[in-house]
Design a protein around this motif. Structure first.
Motif, PDB file in Angstrom:
ATOM      1  N   GLY A 177      57.164  12.947 -30.148  1.00 41.73           N
ATOM      2  CA  GLY A 177      57.014  13.186 -28.726  1.00 41.73           C
ATOM      3  C   GLY A 177      56.039  14.316 -28.482  1.00 41.73           C
ATOM      4  O   GLY A 177      55.276  14.713 -29.366  1.00 41.73           O
ATOM      5  N   GLN A 181      58.769  18.761 -26.839  1.00 43.20           N
ATOM      6  CA  GLN A 181      59.957  17.906 -26.916  1.00 43.20           C
ATOM      7  C   GLN A 181      60.328  17.639 -28.367  1.00 43.20           C
ATOM      8  O   GLN A 181      60.331  16.491 -28.815  1.00 43.20           O
ATOM      9  CB  GLN A 181      59.704  16.576 -26.188  1.00 43.20           C
ATOM     10  CG  GLN A 181      59.346  16.703 -24.720  1.00 43.20           C
ATOM     11  CD  GLN A 181      60.505  17.224 -23.893  1.00 43.20           C
ATOM     12  OE1 GLN A 181      61.663  16.947 -24.186  1.00 43.20           O
ATOM     13  NE2 GLN A 181      60.198  17.970 -22.845  1.00 43.20           N
ATOM     14  N   TRP A 208      56.553  14.393 -23.116  1.00 41.14           N
ATOM     15  CA  TRP A 208      56.869  13.028 -23.559  1.00 41.14           C
ATOM     16  C   TRP A 208      58.111  13.039 -24.441  1.00 41.14           C
ATOM     17  O   TRP A 208      58.119  13.627 -25.521  1.00 41.14           O
ATOM     18  CB  TRP A 208      55.700  12.438 -24.323  1.00 41.14           C
ATOM     19  CG  TRP A 208      55.857  10.983 -24.661  1.00 41.14           C
ATOM     20  CD1 TRP A 208      56.444  10.449 -25.756  1.00 41.14           C
ATOM     21  CD2 TRP A 208      55.425   9.874 -23.867  1.00 41.14           C
ATOM     22  NE1 TRP A 208      56.392   9.082 -25.723  1.00 41.14           N
ATOM     23  CE2 TRP A 208      55.775   8.697 -24.563  1.00 41.14           C
ATOM     24  CE3 TRP A 208      54.762   9.754 -22.640  1.00 41.14           C
ATOM     25  CZ2 TRP A 208      55.488   7.434 -24.077  1.00 41.14           C
ATOM     26  CZ3 TRP A 208      54.474   8.490 -22.159  1.00 41.14           C
ATOM     27  CH2 TRP A 208      54.833   7.345 -22.876  1.00 41.14           C
ATOM     28  N   GLN A 209      59.168  12.363 -23.984  1.00 41.10           N
ATOM     29  CA  GLN A 209      60.372  12.207 -24.787  1.00 41.10           C
ATOM     30  C   GLN A 209      60.158  11.088 -25.799  1.00 41.10           C
ATOM     31  O   GLN A 209      59.784   9.981 -25.414  1.00 41.10           O
ATOM     32  CB  GLN A 209      61.565  11.848 -23.889  1.00 41.10           C
ATOM     33  CG  GLN A 209      61.983  12.964 -22.947  1.00 41.10           C
ATOM     34  CD  GLN A 209      62.921  13.953 -23.614  1.00 41.10           C
ATOM     35  OE1 GLN A 209      63.292  13.779 -24.770  1.00 41.10           O
ATOM     36  NE2 GLN A 209      63.303  14.978 -22.878  1.00 41.10           N
ATOM     37  N   PRO A 210      60.362  11.334 -27.083  1.00 36.69           N
ATOM     38  CA  PRO A 210      60.071  10.297 -28.079  1.00 36.69           C
ATOM     39  C   PRO A 210      60.971   9.077 -27.923  1.00 36.69           C
ATOM     40  O   PRO A 210      62.169   9.202 -27.671  1.00 36.69           O
ATOM     41  CB  PRO A 210      60.323  10.996 -29.416  1.00 36.69           C
ATOM     42  CG  PRO A 210      61.223  12.138 -29.092  1.00 36.69           C
ATOM     43  CD  PRO A 210      60.868  12.566 -27.696  1.00 36.69           C
ATOM     44  N   ARG A 211      60.353   7.897 -28.066  1.00 34.56           N
ATOM     45  CA  ARG A 211      61.067   6.627 -28.034  1.00 34.56           C
ATOM     46  C   ARG A 211      61.016   6.018 -29.430  1.00 34.56           C
ATOM     47  O   ARG A 211      60.260   6.461 -30.286  1.00 34.56           O
ATOM     48  CB  ARG A 211      60.423   5.671 -27.027  1.00 34.56           C
ATOM     49  CG  ARG A 211      60.213   6.259 -25.632  1.00 34.56           C
ATOM     50  CD  ARG A 211      59.166   5.456 -24.871  1.00 34.56           C
ATOM     51  NE  ARG A 211      57.893   5.463 -25.589  1.00 34.56           N
ATOM     52  CZ  ARG A 211      56.840   4.727 -25.253  1.00 34.56           C
ATOM     53  NH1 ARG A 211      56.915   3.903 -24.215  1.00 34.56           N
ATOM     54  NH2 ARG A 211      55.728   4.782 -25.951  1.00 34.56           N
ATOM     55  N   ASP A 214      57.660   5.197 -30.871  1.00 35.19           N
ATOM     56  CA  ASP A 214      56.737   6.298 -31.138  1.00 35.19           C
ATOM     57  C   ASP A 214      56.816   6.802 -32.575  1.00 35.19           C
ATOM     58  O   ASP A 214      55.892   7.463 -33.049  1.00 35.19           O
ATOM     59  CB  ASP A 214      57.016   7.471 -30.187  1.00 35.19           C
ATOM     60  CG  ASP A 214      56.800   7.101 -28.728  1.00 35.19           C
ATOM     61  OD1 ASP A 214      55.858   6.351 -28.448  1.00 35.19           O
ATOM     62  OD2 ASP A 214      57.590   7.564 -27.877  1.00 35.19           O
TER      63      ASP A 214
END
Length: 377
Positions: A177, A181, A208-211, A214
């Protein structure tokens, strides 16, 4: 590695335009490079983007990142003590230059001197055993003492142990992220410790919150920032094996620590050994294999080259676009084969592929191969 000649630093206006361009949907490292090559600057590329997306068949035009949004992200970076480094600038991680389509712009926090050390990646299971954690920390400490920078992905388990084992000598943490984050949250303190002697990096936006999707992208940077990659405990289907595959595709050396056949966490590493990975029981197994590579000259900056000569051929027409589309499908094919099959000028094919990419209809693969996004065509 000896140092390559560094390109001049970006000025503030260029850096802002680069950030706007790479933050625009459907613009990835490959299309970014092609846009700069074709139009000469990020500013010029931003102006022409909507037209190219329409030519590529986009059903709607993605929203282009604004000046205000890019300025806000740059301010967020400054507040956190980070900076944006463009490809080819002195503080850009040099080993990333030899991978396909390196990120044109990275958020970096910490001491860039670690990027000039020969890098070794250590990855493995999040639910690692105590023995695996001990091994990771021992290897990281010993290799760090030999002058290697240790690269990993800041995950729980093996990654955390590798970073902690090399805190005093230099380690690189790659985030999935934004730099603000960290994931998992309990590694926020570890990130702060890393930047004192090493660095943390990300190609994702601040905030950006990691998904889930990612993490393979992060794994690609982990593999690209090192001369070799060591896997310690990995299940048959795991992110660590993705990292190992990516490392192999990039020509990096792949190492694995063997484990008990009765432990599912060793199934992936034992499988890598069966497939030809170098067996590791101590740091010298790695350093002996890597040593011949450390004296190689660092690669030159790859993405900004002399573009195809567009002045000798007209831009592609609708019939040319149709011929390229007909040649493509869901199976990856080399761009050179598309050029030979369509009998179009390379500049025309490159332009059509760029339009399709910007429209979200093209997928790029390792080795200069391309395919249509599933369902297109």
């Amino acid at each position: 590695m000896s140092e390559p000649a560094a390109r001049p630093r970006l000025n503030d206006r260029q850096r802002l335009s680069w950030l706007r361009l790479i933050r625009t949907p459907n613009v990835g490292p490959a299309s970014f490079r092609d846009l700069i090559n074709r139009f000469g600057s990020a500013e010029a590329a931003l102006e022409i983007l909507p037209e190219l997306m329409i030519s590529g068949g986009a059903t709607r035009i993605p929203r282009i990142a604004t000046v205000a949004e890019a300025e806000a992200e740059m301010e967020a970076a400054r507040r956190s003590g980070a900076r944006f480094v463009g490809i080819g600038e002195p503080d850009y991680p040099r080993l990333l230059l030899s991978m396909d389509n390196p990120p044109p712009l990275l958020a970096v926090k910490g001491n860039a001197a670690v990027f000039r050390m020969p890098g070794l990646a250590i990855v493995g299971a999040r639910n690692a055993s105590l023995a695996g954690i001990k091994m990771a920390r021992m290897l990281a400490t010993d290799l760090g003492d030999e002058g290697y920078g240790i690269v990993s992905g800041l995950a729980r388990g093996i990654d955390t142990a590798a970073h902690r084992g090399s805190l005093s000598t230099g380690t690189i943490g790659v985030l999935a992220g934004g730099l603000d984050q960290p994931y998992p949250p309990e590694n926020v303190g570890l990130c702060d410790e890393i930047v004192e002697r090493g660095a943390i990096i990300s190609e994702m936006p601040f905030g950006w919150q990691p998904r889930a999707q990612d993490f393979p992208r992060r794994n690609r940077l982990v593999a690209g920032a090192a001369l070799g990659l060591v896997v310690i405990e990995a299940a048959q289907r795991s992110g660590s094996l993705i990292s190992a595959r990516l490392a192999g595709e990039m020509g990096r050396l792949v190492f694995a620590v063997p484990g008990s056949p009765l432990d599912p966490r060793a199934a992936g590493t034992n499988g890598l050994l069966k497939d030809g990975a170098t067996l590791v029981t101590e740091a010298s197994d790695i350093s002996r294999a890597i040593a011949p590579l450390t004296g190689m000259r660092a690669p030159e900056v790859p993405p900004f080259e002399d573009p195809p000569d567009f002045s000798v051929t007209p831009p592609p027409g609708e019939s040319d676009r149709a011929r390229v589309l007909e040649a493509l499908g869901p199976t990856p094919v080399p761009v050179d084969e598309v050029i030979r099959h369509t009998e179009l000028h390379p500049a025309q094919v490159f332009m059509v592929l760029l339009e399709l990419d910007l429209a979200g209809r093209l997928e790029r693969h390792a080795g200069g191969q391309v395919s249509l996004v599933f369902g297109e065509g």
